[in-house]
Design a protein around this motif. Sequence first.
Motif, short mmCIF file in Angstrom:
data_model
loop_
_atom_site.label_atom_id
_atom_site.label_comp_id
_atom_site.label_asym_id
_atom_site.label_seq_id
_atom_site.Cartn_x
_atom_site.Cartn_y
_atom_site.Cartn_z
N TYR A 130 -21.42 6.90 -11.81
CA TYR A 130 -19.47 6.65 -11.64
C TYR A 130 -18.71 6.30 -10.85
CZ TYR A 130 -21.18 10.67 -15.46
OH TYR A 130 -22.36 11.46 -15.93
N ASP A 131 -17.83 5.56 -11.55
CA ASP A 131 -16.61 4.58 -10.87
C ASP A 131 -16.26 5.90 -9.65
OD1 ASP A 131 -14.04 3.59 -9.79
OD2 ASP A 131 -15.04 2.04 -10.64
N ALA A 132 -16.02 5.76 -8.81
CA ALA A 132 -14.97 7.36 -8.06
C ALA A 132 -13.58 6.64 -8.40
CB ALA A 132 -15.57 6.34 -6.52
N LYS A 133 -13.02 5.67 -9.36
CA LYS A 133 -11.62 5.98 -9.62
C LYS A 133 -11.62 6.25 -10.87
CE LYS A 133 -7.95 2.69 -8.78
NZ LYS A 133 -7.25 1.59 -8.55
N SER A 134 -11.90 5.32 -11.53
CA SER A 134 -11.63 5.69 -13.32
C SER A 134 -12.76 6.65 -13.60
CB SER A 134 -11.76 4.12 -13.51
OG SER A 134 -13.94 3.87 -13.65
N GLY A 135 -13.38 7.12 -13.29
CA GLY A 135 -14.65 8.37 -13.80
C GLY A 135 -15.27 7.66 -14.50
N ASP A 136 -15.63 6.25 -14.91
CA ASP A 136 -16.28 5.38 -16.19
C ASP A 136 -17.94 5.63 -15.66
OD1 ASP A 136 -14.51 4.78 -17.42
OD2 ASP A 136 -14.39 2.55 -16.66
N ASP A 137 -19.01 5.49 -16.88
CA ASP A 137 -19.81 5.80 -16.45
C ASP A 137 -20.56 4.37 -16.26
OD1 ASP A 137 -22.78 6.20 -16.22
OD2 ASP A 137 -23.24 7.28 -18.38
N ILE A 138 -20.83 3.92 -14.63
CA ILE A 138 -21.26 2.39 -14.53
C ILE A 138 -22.46 2.09 -14.46
CG2 ILE A 138 -18.88 1.66 -13.74
CD1 ILE A 138 -19.66 2.33 -10.89
N THR A 139 -23.58 3.30 -15.02
CA THR A 139 -24.99 3.20 -14.27
C THR A 139 -25.89 2.09 -14.97
OG1 THR A 139 -25.37 5.75 -14.40
CG2 THR A 139 -27.44 4.84 -14.80
N ARG A 140 -25.69 1.75 -15.60
CA ARG A 140 -26.69 0.89 -16.63
C ARG A 140 -26.30 -0.47 -15.65
NH1 ARG A 140 -27.78 -0.63 -22.21
NH2 ARG A 140 -26.18 1.11 -22.25
N GLN A 141 -25.41 -0.53 -15.55
CA GLN A 141 -24.33 -2.03 -14.55
C GLN A 141 -25.16 -1.92 -13.15
OE1 GLN A 141 -22.54 -0.27 -16.48
NE2 GLN A 141 -20.38 -1.25 -16.49
N VAL A 142 -25.18 -0.80 -12.43
CA VAL A 142 -25.86 -0.53 -11.27
C VAL A 142 -27.09 -0.89 -11.63
CG1 VAL A 142 -26.45 1.00 -9.45
CG2 VAL A 142 -24.37 1.36 -10.71
N LEU A 143 -28.33 0.13 -12.52
CA LEU A 143 -29.25 -0.43 -12.74
C LEU A 143 -30.05 -1.93 -13.03
CD1 LEU A 143 -30.04 2.63 -14.74
CD2 LEU A 143 -30.67 2.02 -12.65
N ALA A 144 -29.31 -2.87 -13.80
CA ALA A 144 -28.99 -4.04 -13.99
C ALA A 144 -29.19 -5.31 -12.69
CB ALA A 144 -27.81 -4.52 -14.93
N GLN A 145 -27.85 -4.54 -11.90
CA GLN A 145 -27.86 -5.24 -10.50
C GLN A 145 -28.81 -4.47 -9.41
OE1 GLN A 145 -24.73 -3.53 -8.41
NE2 GLN A 145 -24.44 -5.31 -6.98
N ILE A 146 -29.69 -4.30 -9.92
CA ILE A 146 -30.77 -3.26 -9.09
C ILE A 146 -32.38 -4.10 -9.81
CG2 ILE A 146 -33.00 -1.65 -8.68
CD1 ILE A 146 -31.02 0.58 -8.97
N ILE A 147 -32.09 -4.75 -11.13
CA ILE A 147 -33.27 -5.40 -11.47
C ILE A 147 -33.23 -6.98 -10.72
CG2 ILE A 147 -33.78 -6.74 -13.77
CD1 ILE A 147 -33.45 -3.48 -14.39
N PHE A 148 -31.53 -7.18 -11.12
CA PHE A 148 -31.19 -8.48 -10.58
C PHE A 148 -31.48 -8.60 -8.73
CE2 PHE A 148 -27.91 -11.57 -8.47
CZ PHE A 148 -28.16 -12.38 -9.15
N GLU A 149 -30.80 -7.98 -7.83
CA GLU A 149 -32.11 -7.92 -6.95
C GLU A 149 -33.09 -7.78 -6.51
OE1 GLU A 149 -29.91 -7.59 -3.57
OE2 GLU A 149 -28.08 -7.66 -5.31
N GLN A 150 -34.17 -7.06 -7.67
CA GLN A 150 -35.23 -6.51 -7.07
C GLN A 150 -36.09 -8.70 -8.22
OE1 GLN A 150 -37.78 -4.20 -6.42
NE2 GLN A 150 -35.79 -3.48 -5.26
N GLU A 151 -35.65 -9.02 -8.74
CA GLU A 151 -36.31 -10.18 -8.92
C GLU A 151 -36.01 -11.42 -7.66
OE1 GLU A 151 -37.80 -11.21 -12.15
OE2 GLU A 151 -38.14 -9.65 -12.03
N ASN A 152 -34.85 -11.89 -7.16
CA ASN A 152 -34.29 -12.21 -6.32
C ASN A 152 -35.42 -12.58 -5.37
OD1 ASN A 152 -32.54 -13.94 -7.48
ND2 ASN A 152 -30.80 -12.29 -6.51
N LYS A 153 -36.02 -10.79 -4.82
CA LYS A 153 -37.15 -10.73 -3.98
C LYS A 153 -38.38 -11.56 -4.57
CE LYS A 153 -35.76 -6.78 -2.18
NZ LYS A 153 -36.12 -5.32 -1.85
#
Length: 198
Positions: free
Chosen positions: A45-68
């Motif tokens: 969750y975004d600490a300020k807005s409370g929005d669920d940002i799980t999808r964006q963070v998981l996509a970011q993890i995939i992006f990081e893994q793909e760059n290795k």
Amino acid sequence: MAKSDQPTTIKKYANRRLYNTGTSTYVTLEDLAAMVKDGEDFLVYDAKSGDDITRQVLAQIIFEQENKAGQNLLPTTFLRQLIRFYGDSMQMVVPKYLEQSIDSLTRDQEKFRKQMTNTFSMTPFAPLEETVRRNMELFQQTFSMFKPFVPPRGGAAAEPEKAPEPAAGGGDNIDDLRRQMKEMQDRLERMSHEPKSE
């Protein structure tokens, strides 16, 4: 710490730091990737807005893994096609299709692992070499079926040329194929220069 039935809450702050409320520690994307691999569920969750940002963070993890180096799972053609689906009428179907496909792969992964282990236990490339050898044999058989006939010279019908016999002892399939292709090219060349009979 024992795994809970409830997903762990991760808070993302404006400074991009991630805070695991379950362990009361700051975590990295690498830590979250390890949690996913361990089967530990979490929501971000975004600490300020409370929005669920799980999808964006998981996509970011995939992006990081793909760059290795050596970690790539997503082929370029797949990524291009995926991008084409955004805004397309098929967009609503794609997530469910991908979900079912990956679910099927996940269910069958143990079977695939065993097959890979059995297949590659002989020598690393033995199955691949066997497949290539069989494909070459099939190609040669097919190729010999389509050899052109020699055009008749007089009034008598000429018999079709026989395909060259394979070299004794197996020979080198590639060399045989090259030789056969050269013979066919020469034959076609001769046929194109011969005068056509009325």
